[in-house]
Design a protein around this motif. Structure first.
Motif, PDB file in Angstrom:
ATOM      1  N   VAL A 176       0.464  -1.146   0.235  1.00 28.07           N
ATOM      2  CA  VAL A 176      -0.205   0.293  -0.123  1.00 28.07           C
ATOM      3  C   VAL A 176       0.918   0.927  -0.349  1.00 28.07           C
ATOM      4  O   VAL A 176       0.840   1.963  -0.947  1.00 28.07           O
ATOM      5  N   LYS A 177       1.718   1.396   0.669  1.00 26.16           N
ATOM      6  CA  LYS A 177       3.018   2.421   0.619  1.00 26.16           C
ATOM      7  C   LYS A 177       3.728   2.829  -0.133  1.00 26.16           C
ATOM      8  O   LYS A 177       3.989   3.722  -1.065  1.00 26.16           O
ATOM      9  N   LYS A 178       3.820   1.475  -1.127  1.00 29.39           N
ATOM     10  CA  LYS A 178       4.556   1.858  -2.460  1.00 29.39           C
ATOM     11  C   LYS A 178       3.790   2.031  -2.985  1.00 29.39           C
ATOM     12  O   LYS A 178       4.674   2.899  -4.152  1.00 29.39           O
ATOM     13  N   MET A 179       2.896   1.597  -3.689  1.00 28.11           N
ATOM     14  CA  MET A 179       1.776   2.279  -4.488  1.00 28.11           C
ATOM     15  C   MET A 179       1.381   4.063  -4.232  1.00 28.11           C
ATOM     16  O   MET A 179       0.961   4.468  -5.166  1.00 28.11           O
ATOM     17  N   GLY A 180       1.695   4.548  -3.083  1.00 26.30           N
ATOM     18  CA  GLY A 180       1.086   5.680  -2.649  1.00 26.30           C
ATOM     19  C   GLY A 180      -0.609   5.404  -2.309  1.00 26.30           C
ATOM     20  O   GLY A 180      -0.594   6.539  -1.785  1.00 26.30           O
ATOM     21  N   ASN A 181      -0.698   4.457  -2.136  1.00 30.69           N
ATOM     22  CA  ASN A 181      -2.364   4.641  -1.188  1.00 30.69           C
ATOM     23  C   ASN A 181      -2.738   4.719  -0.240  1.00 30.69           C
ATOM     24  O   ASN A 181      -1.861   4.306   0.958  1.00 30.69           O
ATOM     25  N   THR A 182      -3.968   4.446   0.351  1.00 33.08           N
ATOM     26  CA  THR A 182      -4.707   4.775   1.720  1.00 33.08           C
ATOM     27  C   THR A 182      -5.263   3.884   1.929  1.00 33.08           C
ATOM     28  O   THR A 182      -6.693   2.661   0.865  1.00 33.08           O
ATOM     29  N   GLY A 183      -4.058   2.589   3.143  1.00 36.29           N
ATOM     30  CA  GLY A 183      -4.974   1.237   3.177  1.00 36.29           C
ATOM     31  C   GLY A 183      -6.000   1.136   3.899  1.00 36.29           C
ATOM     32  O   GLY A 183      -6.413   2.230   4.615  1.00 36.29           O
ATOM     33  N   GLN A 184      -6.307   0.382   4.237  1.00 35.90           N
ATOM     34  CA  GLN A 184      -7.481  -0.835   5.018  1.00 35.90           C
ATOM     35  C   GLN A 184      -7.754  -1.075   6.134  1.00 35.90           C
ATOM     36  O   GLN A 184      -7.637  -2.317   5.962  1.00 35.90           O
ATOM     37  N   PRO A 185      -7.047  -0.470   7.386  1.00 33.65           N
ATOM     38  CA  PRO A 185      -7.284  -1.262   8.506  1.00 33.65           C
ATOM     39  C   PRO A 185      -8.720  -2.544   8.675  1.00 33.65           C
ATOM     40  O   PRO A 185      -9.647  -2.001   8.044  1.00 33.65           O
ATOM     41  N   PHE A 186      -7.929  -3.373   9.267  1.00 31.71           N
ATOM     42  CA  PHE A 186      -9.263  -4.521   9.263  1.00 31.71           C
ATOM     43  C   PHE A 186      -9.750  -3.769  10.627  1.00 31.71           C
ATOM     44  O   PHE A 186      -9.433  -2.788  11.572  1.00 31.71           O
ATOM     45  N   GLN A 187     -11.378  -4.092  10.804  1.00 30.62           N
ATOM     46  CA  GLN A 187     -12.212  -4.566  11.791  1.00 30.62           C
ATOM     47  C   GLN A 187     -11.897  -5.807  12.500  1.00 30.62           C
ATOM     48  O   GLN A 187     -11.719  -7.054  12.196  1.00 30.62           O
ATOM     49  N   LEU A 188     -11.769  -5.711  14.041  1.00 30.14           N
ATOM     50  CA  LEU A 188     -11.105  -7.127  14.928  1.00 30.14           C
ATOM     51  C   LEU A 188     -12.945  -7.439  15.576  1.00 30.14           C
ATOM     52  O   LEU A 188     -12.861  -6.389  16.235  1.00 30.14           O
ATOM     53  N   THR A 189     -12.940  -8.579  15.964  1.00 30.20           N
ATOM     54  CA  THR A 189     -13.963  -8.728  17.131  1.00 30.20           C
ATOM     55  C   THR A 189     -13.743  -8.998  18.247  1.00 30.20           C
ATOM     56  O   THR A 189     -12.774 -10.398  17.784  1.00 30.20           O
ATOM     57  N   LEU A 190     -13.983  -9.354  19.520  1.00 28.24           N
ATOM     58  CA  LEU A 190     -13.207 -10.172  20.949  1.00 28.24           C
ATOM     59  C   LEU A 190     -14.257 -10.245  21.437  1.00 28.24           C
ATOM     60  O   LEU A 190     -15.389  -9.777  21.776  1.00 28.24           O
ATOM     61  N   ILE A 191     -14.630 -11.397  21.598  1.00 25.16           N
ATOM     62  CA  ILE A 191     -15.596 -12.270  22.497  1.00 25.16           C
ATOM     63  C   ILE A 191     -14.928 -12.537  23.609  1.00 25.16           C
ATOM     64  O   ILE A 191     -13.650 -13.359  23.743  1.00 25.16           O
ATOM     65  N   THR A 192     -15.726 -12.037  25.303  1.00 19.75           N
ATOM     66  CA  THR A 192     -15.086 -12.154  26.081  1.00 19.75           C
ATOM     67  C   THR A 192     -16.032 -13.227  26.877  1.00 19.75           C
ATOM     68  O   THR A 192     -15.563 -14.133  28.156  1.00 19.75           O
ATOM     69  N   ASN A 193     -17.474 -13.422  26.517  1.00 15.59           N
ATOM     70  CA  ASN A 193     -18.809 -13.723  26.928  1.00 15.59           C
ATOM     71  C   ASN A 193     -18.436 -15.335  26.445  1.00 15.59           C
ATOM     72  O   ASN A 193     -18.446 -15.774  25.564  1.00 15.59           O
ATOM     73  N   PRO A 194     -17.932 -16.950  27.889  1.00 13.20           N
ATOM     74  CA  PRO A 194     -18.269 -17.904  27.434  1.00 13.20           C
ATOM     75  C   PRO A 194     -19.168 -18.217  26.579  1.00 13.20           C
ATOM     76  O   PRO A 194     -18.855 -19.259  25.798  1.00 13.20           O
ATOM     77  N   GLU A 195     -20.306 -17.550  26.752  1.00 14.21           N
ATOM     78  CA  GLU A 195     -21.659 -18.484  26.458  1.00 14.21           C
ATOM     79  C   GLU A 195     -21.684 -18.008  24.855  1.00 14.21           C
ATOM     80  O   GLU A 195     -22.540 -18.778  23.964  1.00 14.21           O
ATOM     81  N   LYS A 196     -20.563 -16.693  24.301  1.00  7.93           N
ATOM     82  CA  LYS A 196     -20.976 -16.060  23.054  1.00  7.93           C
ATOM     83  C   LYS A 196     -19.428 -16.669  21.613  1.00  7.93           C
ATOM     84  O   LYS A 196     -19.061 -16.407  20.669  1.00  7.93           O
ATOM     85  N   ARG A 197     -18.567 -17.391  22.476  1.00  5.12           N
ATOM     86  CA  ARG A 197     -17.561 -18.307  22.257  1.00  5.12           C
ATOM     87  C   ARG A 197     -17.821 -18.559  20.410  1.00  5.12           C
ATOM     88  O   ARG A 197     -16.919 -18.823  19.742  1.00  5.12           O
ATOM     89  N   THR A 198     -19.033 -19.298  20.293  1.00  2.00           N
ATOM     90  CA  THR A 198     -19.244 -19.931  19.170  1.00  2.00           C
ATOM     91  C   THR A 198     -19.943 -18.935  18.022  1.00  2.00           C
ATOM     92  O   THR A 198     -19.482 -18.877  16.655  1.00  2.00           O
ATOM     93  N   GLU A 199     -19.344 -17.787  18.264  1.00  2.00           N
ATOM     94  CA  GLU A 199     -20.002 -16.437  17.329  1.00  2.00           C
ATOM     95  C   GLU A 199     -18.887 -16.052  16.902  1.00  2.00           C
ATOM     96  O   GLU A 199     -17.232 -16.450  17.412  1.00  2.00           O
TER      97      GLU A 199
END
Length: 256
Positions: A51-74
Motif C-alpha cells: 500500500v505504501k509503495k503504491m502511494g495508496n491509503t490502506g484499509q485497517p481491519f475491524q476486529l471482534t473480540l469475545i469475552t463472554n464464554p456463552e458467545k464463544r461460538t460466534e
C-alpha cells in the motif's frame, strides 16, 4: 495488578490507542483498528508495504473480540487468559508501553491541582523446591511521600486519560524519580524480609538430599564433567532465590 474484567481492559486498551469502538454488548467487542494497531496485531506487513509503495491509503481491519464464554461460538476471536490474541496484546504492551503518564479525568470549572504519583508494578519470583510469583503494585505520592499498596486496584475506580482536564494543573514533585524508586525498592525489601522463610528452608533440605544422593551414586568414581554438570543442575533447581522485576509503571496525576 490482576486483570479482573477482560472486556473492560480490552476496551480501555483500544481506546487508548485511538481505535473506534463500533459495538460492545454482552461480552462481544468490535473495534475499528487504526493503521498502527493493524500493523501491531493483524500480521499484514506485506499488505502495508505494498500500500505504501503504491502511494495508496490502506484499509485497517475491524476486529471482534469475545469475552463472554456463552458467545464463544460466534464470529470473532474468543479471548481468555492464555489465548494467543490476549498474549499478543500483552506482549505489545510490554514491548511498547511499559511506562505511561496519565491524568485523572475531572469535570470542573475551578482550578484543581493534580498531584504526581509514581506507580510501579513489580513481579516477585520465588524459586526453589517450589516456584511462586507475586505482583506488588505500589504507588508513591511525589509531593508528601505517602505510599499506597494495591495501587492498581485503587486506580481502577479512577477515570484516567492521556490529556489533562480543563482547569486542572499539575503540582511539581518534591521527590525526584530516582529517590522515589529507591523508596519503593526499600519497601519491597522490607516486605520480603517479613515474608515466611519456610519455603527456603525446605528448598535447602531438598538441595542437600539431592546432592547426597548424587555423591552416593558417584562415590566410587572420580570427579568428572558429568558429575559436575548434574551437581550444578541440582543447585540451579533447588537453591532458593528471589528476583524482582518491574513489569510496568508510570506517573499518574491525581486529585488530592
Amino acid at each position: 495488578m490482576a486483570i479482573t474484567n477482560l472486556n473492560h481492559f480490552l476496551q480501555n486498551y483500544f481506546i487508548a490507542h485511538s481505535c473506534e469502538i463500533l459495538d460492545n454488548r454482552d461480552g462481544i467487542l468490535t473495534i475499528q483498528l487504526t493503521e498502527e494497531m493493524d500493523l501491531a496485531l493483524m500480521n499484514r506487513p506485506f499488505y502495508w508495504h505494498y500500500v505504501k509503495k503504491m502511494g495508496n491509503t490502506g484499509q485497517p481491519f475491524q476486529l471482534t473480540l469475545i469475552t463472554n464464554p456463552e458467545k464463544r461460538t460466534e464470529k470473532g476471536d474468543w479471548i481468555h487468559f492464555g489465548s494467543p490474541r490476549l498474549q499478543q496484546i500483552m506482549n505489545h504492551l510490554q514491548e511498547n508501553e511499559r511506562f505511561t503518564k496519565l491524568f485523572q479525568t475531572i469535570d470542573t470549572s475551578k482550578n484543581t491541582p493534580l498531584y504526581p504519583w509514581l506507580v510501579l508494578n513489580i513481579k516477585i519470583s520465588y524459586r526453589g523446591k517450589q516456584k511462586k510469583d507475586d505482583v506488588l503494585s505500589i504507588g508513591l505520592q511525589l509531593v508528601n511521600g505517602k505510599m499506597r499498596l494495591d495501587m492498581m486496584n485503587y486506580l481502577e475506580s479512577i477515570p484516567l486519560q492521556s490529556m489533562i482536564s480543563d482547569y486542572c494543573f499539575t503540582i511539581s514533585p518534591l521527590i525526584k524519580l530516582k529517590s522515589g524508586y529507591l523508596r519503593i525498592e526499600s519497601l519491597v525489601l522490607n516486605y520480603l524480609e517479613d515474608q515466611p522463610k519456610d519455603w527456603a528452608k525446605e528448598s535447602i533440605i531438598a538441595l542437600n538430599e539431592e546432592l547426597e544422593t548424587l555423591d552416593h551414586f558417584y562415590e566410587e568414581l572420580e570427579e568428572n564433567e558429568q558429575m559436575e554438570k548434574e551437581r550444578n543442575e541440582i543447585k540451579e533447581r533447588y537453591k532458593p532465590n528471589i528476583t524482582c522485576h518491574v513489569i510496568n509503571g508510570g506517573i499518574f496525576y491525581l486529585s488530592e
